[in-house]
Write a protein that holds these residues in place. Structure first.
Motif: not given
Length: 307
Positions: A15-18, A36-43, A48-57
């Motif tokens: 979808a390109g955004s949360f 998604i935060a929990n998934l990132e913690g487990q992996l 995602f890079d959340r520094s911009g206007h939209r999240p980027e893989l």
């Protein structure tokens, strides 16, 4: 790691955004972000890079996205098989058929199915290009019959049927007909001054793409019968299925054009497919129709296809 977390990851990536990913899953955005935060913690990686206007893989996110999709597709297939084991006879079966596929074949297999399931309602529609796969993917149809390889998707199962011959034709009264009489091969430059009648796609799946368009001047129509009628009226040339124009060719209402860009003697062959969703099981009626179509394809043995 849970399937819920993987679905959230894939939804946001596609979808390109949360916010839009949450809307697709019909969940609140905070729940999707938390998953998604929990998934990132487990992996142990950032997806995602959340520094911009939209999240980027991230690089890791792009790599793991294919794995996540594969896990979800396999899970959906297992669920569909389990549902199929306990499924009863359908009340209604919806089918969308490509306008390039012979109506007589569809009628014959439906007559065969009706002998075994006389009480089942059939909802049948004709559509062009992306219409059949789009209807199946969106859940508006259970089965689709598609001609051509342009619209494959990972959530759809494609089963090869028979080949369909497509030919370049023009009315016998059209100026291009003299080339057919003299058995001349036509280059694209020979077609430049002549109108081509083209079928439009009712969906956005072919946006920005054209298939078999060779003339710079086109008229675009929304139905195969209208395209057929305009070509027979001498308004332009076009590509039509051989099964549709056989009588016209025999009566010289239409003549074939030798356009090498389309194939030998202006003829192209396209594989037809039966299409259904990987996560939607076919019931007894759907399976009966599938079996009838596959039997007919086996009997054809490729005789009408390329050699």
């Amino acid at each position: 790691m849970t399937l819920d977390q993987l679905r959230a990851f894939v939804a946001v990536a596609e979808a390109g955004s949360f916010r839009q990913g949450a809307a697709r899953l019909r969940r609140v955005q905070s729940a999707v972000s938390h998953a998604i935060a929990n998934l990132e913690g487990q992996l142990g990686v950032s997806l995602f890079d959340r520094s911009g206007h939209r999240p980027e893989l991230t690089t890791e996110g792009r790599t793991l996205l294919a794995d996540a999709r594969a896990v979800l597709l396999k899970t959906d297939a297992v669920r569909a098989r389990a549902q199929g084991l306990r499924a009863g006879v359908e009340i209604e079966l919806s089918i969308v058929v490509d306008t390039l596929y012979p109506a007589a074949t569809v009628a014959a297999v439906l007559a065969e199915v009706r002998q075994a399931f006389a009480q089942v309602a059939i909802r049948l529609a004709h559509s062009a290009l992306g219409g059949p796969p789009d209807a199946v993917a969106s859940g508006n149809a259970t089965l689709g019959i598609l001609v051509g390889d342009q619209f494959r998707g990972p959530r759809l199962v494609f089963e090869a049927l028979d080949w369909q011959a497509l030919v370049a034709v023009v009315a016998g009264t059209h100026p291009l007909a003299r080339h057919a009489d003299e058995r001349e091969r036509l280059r694209q430059s020979d077609l430049a001054d002549h109108l081509q009648i083209v079928q439009t796609d009712p969906t956005s799946l072919s946006s920005g793409r054209d298939f078999g368009v060779l003339s710079p001047g086109t008229w675009r129509v929304d139905s195969q019968p209208l395209k057929h009628d305009l070509i027979r009226a001498g308004l332009g040339w076009g590509i039509l299925p051989l099964w549709l124009v056989g009588d016209d060719l025999a009566a010289r209402r239409l003549v074939r054009l030798d356009v090498p860009a389309l194939g030998p003697q202006g003829q192209d062959f396209e594989q037809s497919y039966l299409v259904h969703r990987i996560d939607t099981p076919l019931g007894p009626v759907g399976n009966a129709l599938r079996a009838a179509l596959l039997r007919r394809a086996e009997r054809s043995d490729g005789r009408s296809g390329p050699r």
